[in-house]
Design an enzyme around this catalytic site. Sequence first.
Site, PDB file in Angstrom:
ATOM      1  N   ASP A 272     -62.199  66.663  84.502  1.00 44.84           N
ATOM      2  CA  ASP A 272     -63.038  68.041  84.216  1.00 44.84           C
ATOM      3  C   ASP A 272     -62.129  69.020  83.774  1.00 44.84           C
ATOM      4  O   ASP A 272     -60.784  69.134  84.295  1.00 44.84           O
ATOM      5  CB  ASP A 272     -63.669  68.303  85.733  1.00 44.84           C
TER       6      ASP A 272
ATOM      7  N   ASP B  17     -60.675  68.659  78.629  1.00 42.91           N
ATOM      8  CA  ASP B  17     -61.736  69.044  77.874  1.00 42.91           C
ATOM      9  C   ASP B  17     -62.147  68.060  77.003  1.00 42.91           C
ATOM     10  O   ASP B  17     -61.768  67.578  75.761  1.00 42.91           O
ATOM     11  CB  ASP B  17     -61.518  70.349  77.009  1.00 42.91           C
TER      12      ASP B  17
ATOM     13  N   ARG C 141     -75.133  72.452  81.469  1.00 40.36           N
ATOM     14  CA  ARG C 141     -76.205  71.865  81.703  1.00 40.36           C
ATOM     15  C   ARG C 141     -77.382  73.006  82.226  1.00 40.36           C
ATOM     16  O   ARG C 141     -78.568  72.651  82.403  1.00 40.36           O
ATOM     17  CB  ARG C 141     -75.912  71.012  83.054  1.00 40.36           C
TER      18      ARG C 141
ATOM     19  N   THR D 118     -81.802  63.891  80.833  1.00 41.45           N
ATOM     20  CA  THR D 118     -82.715  64.539  81.403  1.00 41.45           C
ATOM     21  C   THR D 118     -84.375  64.307  80.990  1.00 41.45           C
ATOM     22  O   THR D 118     -84.473  63.847  79.914  1.00 41.45           O
ATOM     23  CB  THR D 118     -82.771  66.177  80.881  1.00 41.45           C
TER      24      THR D 118
ATOM     25  N   SER E  58     -85.232  73.848  74.976  1.00 38.45           N
ATOM     26  CA  SER E  58     -84.203  74.591  75.036  1.00 38.45           C
ATOM     27  C   SER E  58     -82.861  73.884  73.940  1.00 38.45           C
ATOM     28  O   SER E  58     -83.068  72.677  73.811  1.00 38.45           O
ATOM     29  CB  SER E  58     -83.744  75.067  76.140  1.00 38.45           C
TER      30      SER E  58
ATOM     31  N   TYR F 191     -80.066  73.364  75.280  1.00 38.01           N
ATOM     32  CA  TYR F 191     -79.623  72.443  76.082  1.00 38.01           C
ATOM     33  C   TYR F 191     -80.349  70.966  76.099  1.00 38.01           C
ATOM     34  O   TYR F 191     -79.873  69.988  75.978  1.00 38.01           O
ATOM     35  CB  TYR F 191     -79.613  73.108  77.501  1.00 38.01           C
ATOM     36  N   HIS F 192     -81.661  71.250  76.284  1.00 41.59           N
ATOM     37  CA  HIS F 192     -82.389  69.978  76.157  1.00 41.59           C
ATOM     38  C   HIS F 192     -82.512  69.276  74.738  1.00 41.59           C
ATOM     39  O   HIS F 192     -82.587  68.156  74.565  1.00 41.59           O
ATOM     40  CB  HIS F 192     -84.037  70.324  76.208  1.00 41.59           C
TER      41      HIS F 192
ATOM     42  N   GLU G 121     -92.665  78.135  77.135  1.00 44.34           N
ATOM     43  CA  GLU G 121     -93.092  76.796  77.653  1.00 44.34           C
ATOM     44  C   GLU G 121     -94.465  76.885  77.964  1.00 44.34           C
ATOM     45  O   GLU G 121     -95.190  78.128  78.134  1.00 44.34           O
ATOM     46  CB  GLU G 121     -92.374  76.271  79.210  1.00 44.34           C
TER      47      GLU G 121
HETATM   48  P1  NAD Z   1     -72.295  71.155  86.572  1.00 43.56           P
HETATM   49  O1  NAD Z   1     -72.350  72.235  85.727  1.00 43.56           O
HETATM   50  O2  NAD Z   1     -72.387  71.520  88.160  1.00 43.56           O
HETATM   51  O3  NAD Z   1     -71.232  69.877  86.383  1.00 43.56           O
HETATM   52  C1  NAD Z   1     -71.026  69.663  85.008  1.00 43.56           C
HETATM   53  C2  NAD Z   1     -69.485  69.281  85.089  1.00 43.56           C
HETATM   54  O4  NAD Z   1     -68.726  69.208  84.085  1.00 43.56           O
HETATM   55  C3  NAD Z   1     -68.671  70.751  85.660  1.00 43.56           C
HETATM   56  O5  NAD Z   1     -67.627  70.656  86.733  1.00 43.56           O
HETATM   57  C4  NAD Z   1     -67.889  71.316  84.379  1.00 43.56           C
HETATM   58  O6  NAD Z   1     -66.656  71.810  84.639  1.00 43.56           O
HETATM   59  C5  NAD Z   1     -67.599  69.907  83.493  1.00 43.56           C
HETATM   60  N1  NAD Z   1     -67.584  69.862  82.136  1.00 43.56           N
HETATM   61  C6  NAD Z   1     -68.575  70.579  81.255  1.00 43.56           C
HETATM   62  N2  NAD Z   1     -67.872  70.413  79.996  1.00 43.56           N
HETATM   63  C7  NAD Z   1     -66.859  69.917  80.021  1.00 43.56           C
HETATM   64  C8  NAD Z   1     -66.028  69.396  78.986  1.00 43.56           C
HETATM   65  N3  NAD Z   1     -66.204  69.555  77.897  1.00 43.56           N
HETATM   66  N4  NAD Z   1     -64.935  68.573  79.382  1.00 43.56           N
HETATM   67  C9  NAD Z   1     -64.643  68.445  80.764  1.00 43.56           C
HETATM   68  N5  NAD Z   1     -65.523  68.703  81.663  1.00 43.56           N
HETATM   69  C10 NAD Z   1     -66.400  69.492  81.071  1.00 43.56           C
HETATM   70  O7  NAD Z   1     -73.833  70.550  86.237  1.00 43.56           O
HETATM   71  P2  NAD Z   1     -74.653  69.311  87.258  1.00 43.56           P
HETATM   72  O8  NAD Z   1     -75.602  70.183  87.692  1.00 43.56           O
HETATM   73  O9  NAD Z   1     -73.612  68.477  88.068  1.00 43.56           O
HETATM   74  O10 NAD Z   1     -74.966  68.314  86.123  1.00 43.56           O
HETATM   75  C11 NAD Z   1     -74.406  67.312  85.646  1.00 43.56           C
HETATM   76  C12 NAD Z   1     -75.105  66.542  84.468  1.00 43.56           C
HETATM   77  O11 NAD Z   1     -76.322  65.967  85.077  1.00 43.56           O
HETATM   78  C13 NAD Z   1     -75.373  67.447  83.343  1.00 43.56           C
HETATM   79  O12 NAD Z   1     -74.981  66.459  81.962  1.00 43.56           O
HETATM   80  C14 NAD Z   1     -76.912  67.553  83.251  1.00 43.56           C
HETATM   81  O13 NAD Z   1     -77.240  67.740  82.104  1.00 43.56           O
HETATM   82  C15 NAD Z   1     -77.558  66.363  84.119  1.00 43.56           C
HETATM   83  N6  NAD Z   1     -78.614  66.875  84.931  1.00 43.56           N
HETATM   84  C16 NAD Z   1     -78.721  67.871  86.013  1.00 43.56           C
HETATM   85  C17 NAD Z   1     -79.684  68.401  86.682  1.00 43.56           C
HETATM   86  C18 NAD Z   1     -79.491  69.223  87.703  1.00 43.56           C
HETATM   87  O14 NAD Z   1     -80.583  69.825  88.194  1.00 43.56           O
HETATM   88  N7  NAD Z   1     -78.660  69.781  88.064  1.00 43.56           N
HETATM   89  C19 NAD Z   1     -80.813  67.728  86.335  1.00 43.56           C
HETATM   90  C20 NAD Z   1     -80.856  66.751  85.336  1.00 43.56           C
HETATM   91  C21 NAD Z   1     -79.634  66.394  84.828  1.00 43.56           C
HETATM   92  N1  USQ Z   2     -88.725  78.490  87.441  1.00 45.25           N
HETATM   93  C1  USQ Z   2     -89.602  79.448  88.011  1.00 45.25           C
HETATM   94  N2  USQ Z   2     -88.816  80.572  88.752  1.00 45.25           N
HETATM   95  C2  USQ Z   2     -87.546  80.363  88.637  1.00 45.25           C
HETATM   96  C3  USQ Z   2     -87.002  79.343  87.940  1.00 45.25           C
HETATM   97  C4  USQ Z   2     -87.525  78.454  87.165  1.00 45.25           C
HETATM   98  O1  USQ Z   2     -90.951  79.634  87.874  1.00 45.25           O
HETATM   99  O2  USQ Z   2     -86.861  81.294  89.447  1.00 45.25           O
HETATM  100  C5  USQ Z   2     -89.710  77.495  86.473  1.00 45.25           C
HETATM  101  C6  USQ Z   2     -89.261  77.379  85.111  1.00 45.25           C
HETATM  102  O3  USQ Z   2     -89.647  78.056  84.277  1.00 45.25           O
HETATM  103  C7  USQ Z   2     -89.565  75.918  84.663  1.00 45.25           C
HETATM  104  C8  USQ Z   2     -89.204  75.198  85.923  1.00 45.25           C
HETATM  105  O4  USQ Z   2     -89.370  76.221  86.925  1.00 45.25           O
HETATM  106  O5  USQ Z   2     -90.724  75.896  84.262  1.00 45.25           O
HETATM  107  C9  USQ Z   2     -87.994  74.343  86.102  1.00 45.25           C
HETATM  108  O6  USQ Z   2     -86.831  75.419  85.971  1.00 45.25           O
HETATM  109  P1  USQ Z   2     -85.317  75.284  86.264  1.00 45.25           P
HETATM  110  O7  USQ Z   2     -84.580  76.141  85.850  1.00 45.25           O
HETATM  111  O8  USQ Z   2     -85.496  74.646  87.827  1.00 45.25           O
HETATM  112  O9  USQ Z   2     -84.911  73.528  85.612  1.00 45.25           O
HETATM  113  P2  USQ Z   2     -84.811  73.533  84.102  1.00 45.25           P
HETATM  114  O10 USQ Z   2     -84.230  74.674  83.378  1.00 45.25           O
HETATM  115  O11 USQ Z   2     -85.721  72.457  83.466  1.00 45.25           O
HETATM  116  O12 USQ Z   2     -83.316  72.469  83.882  1.00 45.25           O
HETATM  117  C10 USQ Z   2     -82.924  71.867  85.160  1.00 45.25           C
HETATM  118  C11 USQ Z   2     -81.391  71.636  85.119  1.00 45.25           C
HETATM  119  C12 USQ Z   2     -81.174  70.705  83.853  1.00 45.25           C
HETATM  120  C13 USQ Z   2     -81.871  69.556  83.859  1.00 45.25           C
HETATM  121  C14 USQ Z   2     -83.383  69.807  84.032  1.00 45.25           C
HETATM  122  C15 USQ Z   2     -84.364  68.682  84.404  1.00 45.25           C
HETATM  123  O13 USQ Z   2     -80.464  72.891  85.041  1.00 45.25           O
HETATM  124  O14 USQ Z   2     -79.700  70.397  83.600  1.00 45.25           O
HETATM  125  O15 USQ Z   2     -81.794  68.769  82.677  1.00 45.25           O
HETATM  126  O16 USQ Z   2     -83.433  70.691  85.207  1.00 45.25           O
HETATM  127  S1  USQ Z   2     -85.881  68.816  83.499  1.00 45.25           S
HETATM  128  O17 USQ Z   2     -86.209  70.154  84.266  1.00 45.25           O
HETATM  129  O18 USQ Z   2     -86.456  67.630  83.926  1.00 45.25           O
HETATM  130  O19 USQ Z   2     -85.553  68.958  82.075  1.00 45.25           O
END
Ligand code: NAD
Ligand code: USQ
Length: 397
Positions: free
Chosen positions: A32, A75, A102, A146, A188, A190-191, A333
């Site tokens: 990390d 990194d 993310r 995702t 987005s 990100y997506h 959206e």
């Molecule tokens: P997070 O940001 O808490 O954790 C990601 C970690 O990766 C961090 O500790 C960050 O420092 C590290 N990182 C990022 N870029 C890096 C790099 N270039 N080199 C080394 N380390 C790096 O995010 P999270 O919520 O734990 O999500 C983890 C993964 O799961 C992500 O890929 C995210 O897209 C996916 N995901 C998360 C959610 C959610 O709701 N949190 C939902 C669906 C998918």
């Molecule tokens: N939303 C609200 N109010 C808020 C925050 C969010 O109504 O205060 C709505 C958003 O507009 C959206 C939905 O809730 O329609 C979800 O938003 P979110 O911020 O909870 O989730 P999202 O941006 O989609 O991203 C999160 C994670 C991402 C992961 C994704 C899974 O940050 O890493 O990939 O969830 S998914 O949604 O299936 O793409």
Amino acid sequence: MRSVLVLGGDGFCGWPTALHLSARGYRVGIIDNLSRRHIDDEMGAGSLSPITSIRERLDIWRDISGQQIDYFFIDVARDFHSLRDAIEIFAPDTVVHFAEQRSAPYSMTNSSHKRYTMENNIGGTNNLLTAIVDLAKSIHVVHLGTTGVYGYASAGVEIPEGYLDVLIKAHDNDFVKRSILFPTSPGSVYHLTKSMDQLIFQYYAHNDRLPITDLHQGIVWGTQTEETRQHDGLVNRFDYDGDYGTVLNRFLMQAVVGHALTVHGTGGQTRAFINIQDTVRCVQLAIDNPPQPGDRVKIFNQVAETKRVRDLAEMIAAMTGARIAYVDNPRNEDAENDLLMSNAAFRSLGLDPILLREQLFGETMEIVERFKSRYNPKMVAARSLWTRNHRPGLVKE
Ligand code: NAD
Ligand code: USQ
């Protein structure tokens, strides 16, 4: 004993996954670059729960469990050679790849964040796969993707696990059968990176016969797991700010501190959800059930259930007496969508997912109650706008 290198092992999903695997006898290493902690500083936000430094966390875990987790500060997007060396030295059977930027809102804030998200996520994924090919090792890669790659227009069908079987009309009017990646529709930058990751995986699985599993995960809620609960110094991070806080955790936090629940637009968006305890279980199931070299990428939908945002808000409001505020939606959206999604693959491997229920809400709310003195009301509003035509999320209670 299986060896697992967890990229992004200091993050919200990665930290409890590393502990879960370590507690079950896997030899675990973490890579990390702590970028998530730096983004906290950049945004002036931070985890509601006070997380200890990576070194302290690892020392506490060693004292409690007797298990050593190695840590590499690298990194993965920018330092290919260190990544390659770490993989060579640690010699894992599996690499779990969480190390991406993310947050969808963060990725949309400005051109600098758009470029960073793209370069970090795509660069890291490509570096990892290239390093494994360079080392000529058969290492299973498990990536956290995702459910957002499928997009959120009502499909009118149950979304399958990654692939769509299609019949294509050939020039002789006969039909050719194909199984293709489900068409992506990223909402987005990100997506978009997660959608591009899919093609990168498809290429390396085919050309270099790398065994790859891509987990299409829904929104993760909750904070603690069996292992992070064992000591205050192991506590998982809890994001509640407008960029990194995800919807359900935000609503639970808002209910505790007396903030109105910030529903975007009509709250008609339906999304997939999973509890953090199931995230770590699913990752273990994926590690234990790898595809064979030469197989196509194995794709699982890592979700427990789907819910509409306003239904979540109403459920929490009924439980806690919180107010609901319908705010202008800062995102681009659909106002309303339906979402049906298969999770048959994990269920067939024995997953019986945790569903949304009060008892677990209670646990998350306890965490908020304990640490609410750290809450900063200025961090709650969503500040990132999807397009120039959008106006900030004004409260219209
Ligand atoms: P997070 O940001 O808490 O954790 C990601 C970690 O990766 C961090 O500790 C960050 O420092 C590290 N990182 C990022 N870029 C890096 C790099 N270039 N080199 C080394 N380390 C790096 O995010 P999270 O919520 O734990 O999500 C983890 C993964 O799961 C992500 O890929 C995210 O897209 C996916 N995901 C998360 C959610 C959610 O709701 N949190 C939902 C669906 C998918
Ligand atoms: N939303 C609200 N109010 C808020 C925050 C969010 O109504 O205060 C709505 C958003 O507009 C959206 C939905 O809730 O329609 C979800 O938003 P979110 O911020 O909870 O989730 P999202 O941006 O989609 O991203 C999160 C994670 C991402 C992961 C994704 C899974 O940050 O890493 O990939 O969830 S998914 O949604 O299936 O793409």
